[in-house]
Design an enzyme around this catalytic site. Sequence first.
Site, short mmCIF file in Angstrom:
data_model
loop_
_atom_site.label_atom_id
_atom_site.label_comp_id
_atom_site.label_asym_id
_atom_site.label_seq_id
_atom_site.Cartn_x
_atom_site.Cartn_y
_atom_site.Cartn_z
N GLU A 48 27.23 29.66 -9.81
CA GLU A 48 25.86 29.66 -10.32
C GLU A 48 25.17 30.91 -9.83
O GLU A 48 25.08 31.14 -8.62
CB GLU A 48 25.10 28.43 -9.81
CG GLU A 48 25.16 27.26 -10.72
CD GLU A 48 24.16 26.18 -10.31
OE1 GLU A 48 24.05 25.21 -11.07
OE2 GLU A 48 23.53 26.29 -9.25
N ASP A 59 12.45 26.06 -5.91
CA ASP A 59 13.37 26.43 -4.84
C ASP A 59 12.68 26.38 -3.48
O ASP A 59 11.49 26.70 -3.35
CB ASP A 59 13.92 27.83 -5.09
CG ASP A 59 14.83 27.87 -6.30
OD1 ASP A 59 15.92 27.30 -6.19
OD2 ASP A 59 14.45 28.45 -7.33
#
Length: 265
Positions: A48, A59
């Site tokens: 990824e 995040d």
Amino acid sequence: MSRLAQVFSDLPKEQKAFIPFITAGDSGLDNTYELMLTLVENGASVIELGVPFSDPMADGPMIAKSHERAVELGVSLKDVLALVAKFRLVNNTTAIVLMGYLNPIEVYGYQAFARDAQANGVDGVLVVDMPPEEAHDLKQQLDTHEVDFIFLVAPTTTDARIEFLATIASGFVYFVSLKGVTGAGHLDIDSVKKNLARIRRYIDLPVGVGFGIKDAKTAQAVSENSDAVIVGSSLVAFVEQYGEDKDKMLVSVGNLAKEISSAIN
């Protein structure tokens, strides 16, 4: 068969896919390229790549800072696609998934992005901040260019939404094992197991588990019920720590990747 489907199809019985995450361009695109090779050498089935964005709201602090560093270096979505193309010159089997936010794709244009993603060797796209109900136009372009569209499922996702995701998701489903942002909290393995069973009632795709998986022990516990284990923050931490010392960075990332891939297989 797509490269992602092939990866899962080729896994020996009882083995699970290891999916490491790194942010493209963090410590420089050349370093990211070498990290990708290192991850493959140490068991990665899928990589990824985070697409740098100025406001990575989903995040946690570790990965958010990696976005900031890459943005400061001027790394764009076009650069990330070129990086994948460079990787494809030496590796045509490891699947590559771009994980990022909608704004850079909108600026690029859905049709142009899907076309260039396919042309440069991208296998899947995960857009963190795109509600599935609004994904039709982008999905249409990705489908046309044979790029898988991957979606997140959280513990709070309703059964009705999971049932809807079954009609649009491809490649695999990413189960967010914790409420909150990446890199936070403590995993409840029993809760993960129950949620995976719930997802599989509706979705006939491999299910990867991410968020909160920091070491080989946790990865092994998660792998008992998942099809893939996704690890990001712990790897990105080494990029931050050793960004000025490439050799130490590669060794540290490689060692952790090997520990995790060995633990889940």
